[in-house]
Scaffold this motif. Sequence first.
Motif, mmCIF file in Angstrom:
data_model
loop_
_atom_site.group_PDB
_atom_site.id
_atom_site.type_symbol
_atom_site.label_atom_id
_atom_site.label_comp_id
_atom_site.label_asym_id
_atom_site.label_seq_id
_atom_site.Cartn_x
_atom_site.Cartn_y
_atom_site.Cartn_z
ATOM 1 N N MET A 1 93.989 39.559 -35.119
ATOM 2 C CA MET A 1 95.285 39.763 -35.709
ATOM 3 C C MET A 1 95.465 41.245 -36.052
ATOM 4 O O MET A 1 94.551 41.877 -36.545
ATOM 5 N N SER A 2 96.634 41.796 -35.817
ATOM 6 C CA SER A 2 96.873 43.221 -36.060
ATOM 7 C C SER A 2 97.337 43.456 -37.489
ATOM 8 O O SER A 2 97.827 42.551 -38.153
ATOM 9 N N LYS A 3 97.184 44.700 -37.923
ATOM 10 C CA LYS A 3 97.610 45.074 -39.280
ATOM 11 C C LYS A 3 99.123 45.066 -39.377
ATOM 12 O O LYS A 3 99.821 45.349 -38.396
ATOM 13 N N PRO A 4 99.649 44.794 -40.550
ATOM 14 C CA PRO A 4 101.106 44.872 -40.707
ATOM 15 C C PRO A 4 101.580 46.310 -40.515
ATOM 16 O O PRO A 4 100.861 47.263 -40.802
ATOM 17 N N PRO A 5 102.771 46.518 -40.017
ATOM 18 C CA PRO A 5 103.281 47.873 -39.757
ATOM 19 C C PRO A 5 103.385 48.728 -41.015
ATOM 20 O O PRO A 5 103.275 49.944 -40.942
ATOM 21 N N LEU A 6 103.575 48.134 -42.178
ATOM 22 C CA LEU A 6 103.678 48.936 -43.404
ATOM 23 C C LEU A 6 102.363 49.636 -43.720
ATOM 24 O O LEU A 6 102.363 50.777 -44.180
ATOM 25 N N LEU A 11 99.337 54.698 -43.987
ATOM 26 C CA LEU A 11 98.198 55.510 -43.546
ATOM 27 C C LEU A 11 98.686 56.780 -42.853
ATOM 28 O O LEU A 11 98.167 57.870 -43.113
ATOM 29 N N ARG A 12 99.680 56.624 -41.995
ATOM 30 C CA ARG A 12 100.231 57.809 -41.301
ATOM 31 C C ARG A 12 100.823 58.797 -42.310
ATOM 32 O O ARG A 12 100.638 60.008 -42.196
ATOM 33 N N LYS A 13 101.529 58.284 -43.311
ATOM 34 C CA LYS A 13 102.108 59.153 -44.350
ATOM 35 C C LYS A 13 101.009 59.904 -45.096
ATOM 36 O O LYS A 13 101.111 61.120 -45.326
ATOM 37 N N LEU A 14 99.950 59.234 -45.461
ATOM 38 C CA LEU A 14 98.835 59.868 -46.160
ATOM 39 C C LEU A 14 98.188 60.948 -45.300
ATOM 40 O O LEU A 14 97.894 62.044 -45.782
ATOM 41 N N MET A 15 97.999 60.651 -44.020
ATOM 42 C CA MET A 15 97.396 61.634 -43.109
ATOM 43 C C MET A 15 98.291 62.868 -42.975
ATOM 44 O O MET A 15 97.811 63.992 -42.963
ATOM 45 N N LEU A 16 99.605 62.657 -42.860
ATOM 46 C CA LEU A 16 100.533 63.781 -42.751
ATOM 47 C C LEU A 16 100.544 64.619 -44.029
ATOM 48 O O LEU A 16 100.596 65.857 -43.976
ATOM 49 N N GLN A 17 100.483 63.969 -45.184
ATOM 50 C CA GLN A 17 100.443 64.703 -46.452
ATOM 51 C C GLN A 17 99.177 65.553 -46.549
ATOM 52 O O GLN A 17 99.227 66.707 -46.994
ATOM 53 N N GLN A 18 98.065 65.007 -46.115
ATOM 54 C CA GLN A 18 96.814 65.764 -46.150
ATOM 55 C C GLN A 18 96.861 66.936 -45.182
ATOM 56 O O GLN A 18 96.397 68.030 -45.494
ATOM 57 N N ARG A 19 97.437 66.692 -43.994
ATOM 58 C CA ARG A 19 97.549 67.775 -43.021
ATOM 59 C C ARG A 19 98.438 68.903 -43.559
ATOM 60 O O ARG A 19 98.137 70.082 -43.405
ATOM 61 N N CYS A 20 99.529 68.536 -44.230
ATOM 62 C CA CYS A 20 100.418 69.542 -44.824
ATOM 63 C C CYS A 20 99.697 70.331 -45.913
ATOM 64 O O CYS A 20 99.877 71.547 -46.032
#
Length: 110
Positions: A1-6, A11-20
């Motif tokens: 079963m795949s993870k929910p899109p939220l 996770l993507r938001k957190l990664m982008l914040q760290q990259r910034c």
Amino acid sequence: MSKPPLDDLALRKLMLQQRCAVQREVLAVQVRQTFAPAVRTVAQVKAGGQWVKEHPWLVALAGGLLLAWRPRVAVGLLGRGWGLWQTWRRLRPTVQRVLELVRQAQPPQT
């Protein structure tokens, strides 16, 4: 079963914040490196100005000797000095703003 899109978006938001955050730190280091020579020069000029304030009689003596020995040179230097003073008076607010921005870009030292 795949993870929910939220979860993926969080996770993507957190990664982008760290990259910034990393990019901001890199930019701050680059700004400091770019302006470091100017900041050092300003510090040296301030130290020279302080020395002149502490030893005005030496400056006056040197100026008097130069005026007696080479009057044309002394008058030329006086004119250049006046021009530099006027230029500094015009540039000082801008220089102070740039130096304040450089100070703000430096991370706090612990």
